[in-house]
Write a protein that holds these residues in place. Structure first.
Motif, PDB file in Angstrom:
ATOM      1  N   LYS A  70       0.866  -1.178   0.000  1.00 11.12           N
ATOM      2  CA  LYS A  70       0.000   0.000   0.000  1.00 11.12           C
ATOM      3  C   LYS A  70       0.899   1.224   0.000  1.00 11.12           C
ATOM      4  O   LYS A  70       1.799   1.334   0.834  1.00 11.12           O
ATOM      5  CB  LYS A  70      -0.901   0.042   1.241  1.00 11.12           C
ATOM      6  N   MET A  71       0.642   2.135  -0.933  1.00 13.72           N
ATOM      7  CA  MET A  71       1.376   3.405  -0.965  1.00 13.72           C
ATOM      8  C   MET A  71       0.332   4.511  -1.014  1.00 13.72           C
ATOM      9  O   MET A  71      -0.514   4.532  -1.914  1.00 13.72           O
ATOM     10  CB  MET A  71       2.314   3.454  -2.167  1.00 13.72           C
ATOM     11  N   TYR A  72       0.410   5.434  -0.059  1.00 15.77           N
ATOM     12  CA  TYR A  72      -0.654   6.435   0.051  1.00 15.77           C
ATOM     13  C   TYR A  72      -0.147   7.663   0.797  1.00 15.77           C
ATOM     14  O   TYR A  72       0.893   7.638   1.455  1.00 15.77           O
ATOM     15  CB  TYR A  72      -1.867   5.849   0.773  1.00 15.77           C
ATOM     16  N   ASN A  73      -0.924   8.734   0.663  1.00 22.63           N
ATOM     17  CA  ASN A  73      -0.715   9.953   1.436  1.00 22.63           C
ATOM     18  C   ASN A  73      -1.916  10.150   2.352  1.00 22.63           C
ATOM     19  O   ASN A  73      -3.051   9.813   1.981  1.00 22.63           O
ATOM     20  CB  ASN A  73      -0.556  11.167   0.521  1.00 22.63           C
ATOM     21  N   VAL A  74      -1.671  10.696   3.513  1.00 20.69           N
ATOM     22  CA  VAL A  74      -2.753  10.986   4.459  1.00 20.69           C
ATOM     23  C   VAL A  74      -3.103  12.459   4.352  1.00 20.69           C
ATOM     24  O   VAL A  74      -2.246  13.336   4.559  1.00 20.69           O
ATOM     25  CB  VAL A  74      -2.351  10.631   5.896  1.00 20.69           C
ATOM     26  N   ASN A  75      -4.364  12.756   3.993  1.00 23.49           N
ATOM     27  CA  ASN A  75      -4.814  14.136   3.844  1.00 23.49           C
ATOM     28  C   ASN A  75      -4.987  14.804   5.208  1.00 23.49           C
ATOM     29  O   ASN A  75      -4.928  14.159   6.263  1.00 23.49           O
ATOM     30  CB  ASN A  75      -6.134  14.176   3.074  1.00 23.49           C
ATOM     31  N   ALA A  76      -5.216  16.101   5.162  1.00 27.89           N
ATOM     32  CA  ALA A  76      -5.385  16.859   6.410  1.00 27.89           C
ATOM     33  C   ALA A  76      -6.589  16.373   7.204  1.00 27.89           C
ATOM     34  O   ALA A  76      -6.618  16.472   8.429  1.00 27.89           O
ATOM     35  CB  ALA A  76      -5.525  18.347   6.092  1.00 27.89           C
ATOM     36  N   ASP A  77      -7.613  15.829   6.506  1.00 27.57           N
ATOM     37  CA  ASP A  77      -8.801  15.328   7.201  1.00 27.57           C
ATOM     38  C   ASP A  77      -8.629  13.907   7.708  1.00 27.57           C
ATOM     39  O   ASP A  77      -9.568  13.320   8.263  1.00 27.57           O
ATOM     40  CB  ASP A  77     -10.030  15.410   6.287  1.00 27.57           C
ATOM     41  N   GLY A  78      -7.449  13.335   7.514  1.00 27.34           N
ATOM     42  CA  GLY A  78      -7.179  11.997   8.027  1.00 27.34           C
ATOM     43  C   GLY A  78      -7.459  10.875   7.064  1.00 27.34           C
ATOM     44  O   GLY A  78      -7.135   9.720   7.354  1.00 27.34           O
ATOM     45  N   PHE A  79      -8.033  11.171   5.898  1.00 30.92           N
ATOM     46  CA  PHE A  79      -8.339  10.129   4.919  1.00 30.92           C
ATOM     47  C   PHE A  79      -7.116   9.818   4.061  1.00 30.92           C
ATOM     48  O   PHE A  79      -6.296  10.694   3.768  1.00 30.92           O
ATOM     49  CB  PHE A  79      -9.502  10.562   4.030  1.00 30.92           C
ATOM     50  N   ARG A  80      -7.024   8.571   3.640  1.00 31.71           N
ATOM     51  CA  ARG A  80      -5.925   8.139   2.790  1.00 31.71           C
ATOM     52  C   ARG A  80      -6.215   8.448   1.322  1.00 31.71           C
ATOM     53  O   ARG A  80      -7.329   8.224   0.845  1.00 31.71           O
ATOM     54  CB  ARG A  80      -5.670   6.637   2.943  1.00 31.71           C
ATOM     55  N   ASP A  81      -5.190   8.915   0.622  1.00 36.05           N
ATOM     56  CA  ASP A  81      -5.279   9.180  -0.813  1.00 36.05           C
ATOM     57  C   ASP A  81      -4.306   8.222  -1.510  1.00 36.05           C
ATOM     58  O   ASP A  81      -3.090   8.350  -1.368  1.00 36.05           O
ATOM     59  CB  ASP A  81      -4.903  10.629  -1.115  1.00 36.05           C
ATOM     60  N   TYR A  82      -4.866   7.269  -2.257  1.00 32.50           N
ATOM     61  CA  TYR A  82      -4.046   6.237  -2.876  1.00 32.50           C
ATOM     62  C   TYR A  82      -3.556   6.619  -4.271  1.00 32.50           C
ATOM     63  O   TYR A  82      -2.933   5.791  -4.938  1.00 32.50           O
ATOM     64  CB  TYR A  82      -4.839   4.918  -2.962  1.00 32.50           C
ATOM     65  N   LEU A  83      -3.834   7.836  -4.708  1.00 29.46           N
ATOM     66  CA  LEU A  83      -3.279   8.312  -5.966  1.00 29.46           C
ATOM     67  C   LEU A  83      -2.045   9.157  -5.692  1.00 29.46           C
ATOM     68  O   LEU A  83      -2.005   9.929  -4.742  1.00 29.46           O
ATOM     69  CB  LEU A  83      -4.304   9.142  -6.745  1.00 29.46           C
ATOM     70  N   SER A  84      -1.055   9.015  -6.555  1.00 31.03           N
ATOM     71  CA  SER A  84       0.158   9.806  -6.441  1.00 31.03           C
ATOM     72  C   SER A  84      -0.167  11.293  -6.491  1.00 31.03           C
ATOM     73  O   SER A  84      -1.182  11.708  -7.066  1.00 31.03           O
ATOM     74  CB  SER A  84       1.106   9.434  -7.588  1.00 31.03           C
ATOM     75  N   VAL A  85       0.694  12.100  -5.882  1.00 32.30           N
ATOM     76  CA  VAL A  85       0.451  13.547  -5.813  1.00 32.30           C
ATOM     77  C   VAL A  85       0.170  14.127  -7.189  1.00 32.30           C
ATOM     78  O   VAL A  85      -0.755  14.919  -7.368  1.00 32.30           O
ATOM     79  CB  VAL A  85       1.678  14.244  -5.183  1.00 32.30           C
ATOM     80  N   GLY A  86       0.944  13.745  -8.176  1.00 27.85           N
ATOM     81  CA  GLY A  86       0.776  14.318  -9.506  1.00 27.85           C
ATOM     82  C   GLY A  86      -0.437  13.835 -10.257  1.00 27.85           C
ATOM     83  O   GLY A  86      -0.762  14.370 -11.320  1.00 27.85           O
ATOM     84  N   LEU A  87      -1.130  12.819  -9.715  1.00 24.70           N
ATOM     85  CA  LEU A  87      -2.307  12.263 -10.392  1.00 24.70           C
ATOM     86  C   LEU A  87      -3.608  12.553  -9.645  1.00 24.70           C
ATOM     87  O   LEU A  87      -4.664  12.079 -10.058  1.00 24.70           O
ATOM     88  CB  LEU A  87      -2.148  10.743 -10.567  1.00 24.70           C
ATOM     89  N   ALA A  88      -3.533  13.304  -8.584  1.00 27.19           N
ATOM     90  CA  ALA A  88      -4.714  13.527  -7.751  1.00 27.19           C
ATOM     91  C   ALA A  88      -5.846  14.208  -8.508  1.00 27.19           C
ATOM     92  O   ALA A  88      -7.026  13.987  -8.211  1.00 27.19           O
ATOM     93  CB  ALA A  88      -4.329  14.347  -6.516  1.00 27.19           C
ATOM     94  N   SER A  89      -5.519  15.053  -9.491  1.00 26.55           N
ATOM     95  CA  SER A  89      -6.559  15.773 -10.231  1.00 26.55           C
ATOM     96  C   SER A  89      -6.999  15.039 -11.500  1.00 26.55           C
ATOM     97  O   SER A  89      -7.869  15.541 -12.221  1.00 26.55           O
ATOM     98  CB  SER A  89      -6.052  17.171 -10.606  1.00 26.55           C
ATOM     99  N   VAL A  90      -6.429  13.870 -11.774  1.00 21.92           N
ATOM    100  CA  VAL A  90      -6.762  13.137 -13.006  1.00 21.92           C
ATOM    101  C   VAL A  90      -8.238  12.737 -13.081  1.00 21.92           C
ATOM    102  O   VAL A  90      -8.853  12.857 -14.147  1.00 21.92           O
ATOM    103  CB  VAL A  90      -5.836  11.913 -13.156  1.00 21.92           C
ATOM    104  N   PRO A  91      -8.862  12.241 -11.982  1.00 20.12           N
ATOM    105  CA  PRO A  91     -10.297  11.918 -12.078  1.00 20.12           C
ATOM    106  C   PRO A  91     -11.141  13.099 -12.532  1.00 20.12           C
ATOM    107  O   PRO A  91     -12.056  12.934 -13.356  1.00 20.12           O
ATOM    108  CB  PRO A  91     -10.655  11.490 -10.652  1.00 20.12           C
ATOM    109  N   SER A  92     -10.848  14.288 -12.024  1.00 15.81           N
ATOM    110  CA  SER A  92     -11.612  15.480 -12.434  1.00 15.81           C
ATOM    111  C   SER A  92     -11.398  15.794 -13.903  1.00 15.81           C
ATOM    112  O   SER A  92     -12.331  16.210 -14.607  1.00 15.81           O
ATOM    113  CB  SER A  92     -11.201  16.676 -11.567  1.00 15.81           C
ATOM    114  N   ILE A  93     -10.177  15.615 -14.400  1.00 18.88           N
ATOM    115  CA  ILE A  93      -9.882  15.857 -15.818  1.00 18.88           C
ATOM    116  C   ILE A  93     -10.690  14.910 -16.689  1.00 18.88           C
ATOM    117  O   ILE A  93     -11.303  15.315 -17.691  1.00 18.88           O
ATOM    118  CB  ILE A  93      -8.373  15.700 -16.081  1.00 18.88           C
ATOM    119  N   TYR A  94     -10.723  13.644 -16.316  1.00 19.37           N
ATOM    120  CA  TYR A  94     -11.482  12.662 -17.096  1.00 19.37           C
ATOM    121  C   TYR A  94     -12.987  12.963 -17.057  1.00 19.37           C
ATOM    122  O   TYR A  94     -13.679  12.844 -18.074  1.00 19.37           O
ATOM    123  CB  TYR A  94     -11.214  11.256 -16.568  1.00 19.37           C
TER     124      TYR A  94
END
Length: 446
Positions: free
Chosen positions: A160-184
Motif C-alpha cells: 500500500k502506498m498512500y498519502n494521508v490528507n489533512a482530514d485523516g483520509f488516505r489518498d491512494y493516488l500519487s500527488v501528480g495524479l490527484a486531479s486526473v479523475p476530475s480531468i477525465y
C-alpha cells in the motif's frame, strides 16, 4: 551483477514505467532478477509505504545466501543519478548494511533501505508486516533487490502506498495524479455534449446528406465518452479505496472499442469511403485487416501493462511490443490517405473538374497533416511530458493528451460533417479556371 549494472537497469525501469499506485497483491515465484520494480508513487510529507511479505523462500545453487543481501528499498528520481555515478566510487564507511556485500545496491548511501530478509520473522511461513513513513516528499520507486548470486526468490507481497490528507483520509493516488479523475470527468462531459450536438445537426437535421461513415463516427464519440467516464470512476475509486471496484474492466472494454473505431474511421476517411466512393479496394481492405487485429493485440498489451505492473518478468517486453504495434498501426493508416491523394491527382488530368479535384486534394492534404501532428503529439510530446515533468505535475500530460484528442476529433468531425452543399464542392467558372492553373503549378508530393 555489480551495483552499477543494477542501477542502470533501475534507470531503464524509471524511464519506461508509468504505474498507477493502488493496493496490490503480488505473487513472485522463483525469480532470479537482481532488481524488481513494484511501483512508483509521489509522496507528500504525510506519505506511507505499507509492506506485508509472506510465504518467503530462497533457493540457491551455491551455499545458503546471506539474508542481508535480499530486501526492499525506496529510490527517488533525485537520488537515482547520484546513485549511478556514486556507484563508481568507494562506498563510505557509514554503510547502512555493514554485514552485506559492498557491491549490493542495498549498501548504496543514496537509496532508502526498508528491510532485508534478515528482519523477517523466523516462524514458518516467514512473515513481515510494517509501515514506513516518508520523511522527505518526492516520487519514489519501491524496489526489491536480490544481490545473492545464483539465487531465486519466491514470496507473496502486499503493498500500500498512500498519502494521508489533512482530514485523516488516505489518498491512494500519487500527488501528480490527484486531479486526473476530475480531468477525465470534464472531458467525458465535453464528449457527451459533442455527441448530442453531432447527432442533432449531422444525423437528424442533415440526415439526407449523412453517409454510413457518420454513423460509425457517432459510435466513436459514444465509445470515447464512455471510456472517459469509466477512466474517471476507475481513478476515483483507486484514489479513495485503493482498488478500482471493477471499473478497470469497463475502462479496458471501452478503450478497446474506441481504439478500433478510431483507426477504422481514420482509414475509411483516408480511403474516401462514403465520401468519394461507396466501396473499398482490395489493398484498402488489407489495411483494415492488418490494423484491426494489431489493435486487438495492442489493447491486450495495454491490459497486461495496466493490470500487472512492472514487477512481472516480461513487463519490459510487453512495453516494447505495445510500442512496436502502435508504430505499425500509425504508419499503416497513412497509406490510404496517400493513395487517395495520388488517385485524385491522376483523376484531375482526365475528368475535367479541376476545381472539385483541387478542393478534394486540399481536404485530404489537410487531413494528412493534422493526423501526423496528432500522432506525433500524443505519441512523442505526451510521453516527453510524462518523463520530464515534475512528479507533482504528471496530470499535465493527461490534460494535454485529452485536449489534443478533442482538437483532433473536432477537426475531423467538422471537416467531414454531412452538409447539403459542401463548400469544397461549390463550383463556378472562375474557380474552375483558377483550379486548373493551380493543379498545373502545385505539386502535392508528400
Amino acid at each position: 551483477m555489480d551495483r552499477s549494472s543494477i542501477l542502470h537497469r533501475i534507470l531503464l525501469l524509471f524511464l519506461i514505467s508509468a504505474c498507477v499506485a493502488e493496493i496490490k497483491e503480488l505473487k513472485i515465484s522463483r525469480d532470479s532478477r537482481p532488481v524488481i520494480l513494484f511501483e512508483k508513487f509521489g509522496f507528500t510529507m504525510r506519505g506511507f509505504v505499507d509492506i506485508a511479505v509472506s510465504d518467503v523462500s530462497v533457493s540457491s545453487s551455491l551455499s545458503s545466501p546471506d539474508p542481508s543481501l535480499l530486501g526492499f528499498f525506496l529510490l527517488s528520481d533525485e537520488k537515482l543519478i547520484q546513485a549511478i555515478y556514486g556507484s563508481q566510487q568507494e562506498i563510505p564507511s557509514s554503510n547502512p548494511n555493514p554485514d552485506g556485500d559492498a557491491s549490493c545496491v542495498l549498501s548504496s548511501p543514496f537509496v532508502n533501505p526498508l528491510f532485508t530478509f534478515r528482519d523477517l520473522s523466523q516462524s514458518l511461513p516467514s512473515f513481515y508486516n510494517h509501515s514506513f513513513p516518508i520523511t522527505h516528499p518526492d516520487e519514489y520507486g519501491l524496489y526489491f533487490a536480490n544481490c545473492a548470486a545464483e539465487s531465486q526468490v519466491s514470496m507473496s507481497v502486499h503493498t500500500k502506498m498512500y498519502n494521508v490528507n489533512a482530514d485523516g483520509f488516505r489518498d491512494y493516488l500519487s500527488v501528480g495524479l490527484a486531479s486526473v479523475p476530475s480531468i477525465y470527468f470534464f472531458f467525458a462531459f465535453v464528449y457527451a455534449v459533442f455527441l448530442a450536438v453531432w447527432i442533432y445537426f449531422s444525423l437528424w437535421k442533415n440526415r439526407l446528406s449523412a453517409h454510413r461513415i457518420h454513423q460509425i463516427m457517432s459510435g466513436l464519440l459514444l465509445a470515447k465518452a464512455l471510456n472517459l467516464i469509466c477512466a474517471a470512476e476507475d481513478q476515483h475509486y483507486i484514489r479513495v479505496t485503493g482498488t478500482p471496484h471493477g471499473w478497470d474492466v469497463l475502462f479496458y472494454l471501452f478503450q478497446f472499442v474506441k481504439g478500433i473505431l478510431l483507426f477504422t474511421v481514420i482509414i475509411l476517411i483516408g480511403t474516401g469511403w462514403s465520401f468519394l466512393k461507396p466501396f473499398l479496394q482490395e489493398r484498402e481492405k488489407k489495411v483494415l485487416m492488418i490494423v484491426i487485429p494489431l489493435q486487438v493485440i495492442a489493447n491486450i498489451s495495454s491490459v497486461v501493462i495496466g493490470e500487472t505492473g512492472p514487477f512481472i518478468q516480461d513487463w519490459v517486453t510487453w512495453n516494447q511490443v505495445f510500442l512496436f504495434i502502435d508504430i505499425i498501426c500509425c504508419c499503416a493508416i497513412m497509406f490510404p490517405i496517400v493513395w487517395s491523394i495520388r488517385t485524385l491527382r491522376e483523376t484531375s488530368k482526365t475528368d475535367g473538374k479541376a476545381a472539385r479535384t483541387l478542393a478534394k486534394l486540399t481536404l485530404f492534404r489537410q487531413f494528412y497533416i493534422v493526423l501526423i501532428g496528432y500522432l506525433y503529439f500524443t505519441r512523442i510530446v505526451v510521453y516527453a511530458l510524462k518523463t520530464i515533468a515534475a512528479y507533482q505535475y504528471r496530470w499535465v500530460s493527461v490534460a494535454a493528451e485529452e485536449a489534443a484528442s478533442f482538437a483532433f476529433y473536432t477537426f475531423i468531425f467538422y471537416t467531414f460533417r454531412p452538409v447539403e452543399r459542401n463548400q469544397y464542392f461549390v463550383l463556378d467558372d472562375e474557380e474552375e479556371e483558377a483550379a486548373e492553373v493551380a493543379l498545373r503549378e502545385v505539386d502535392f508530393e508528400l
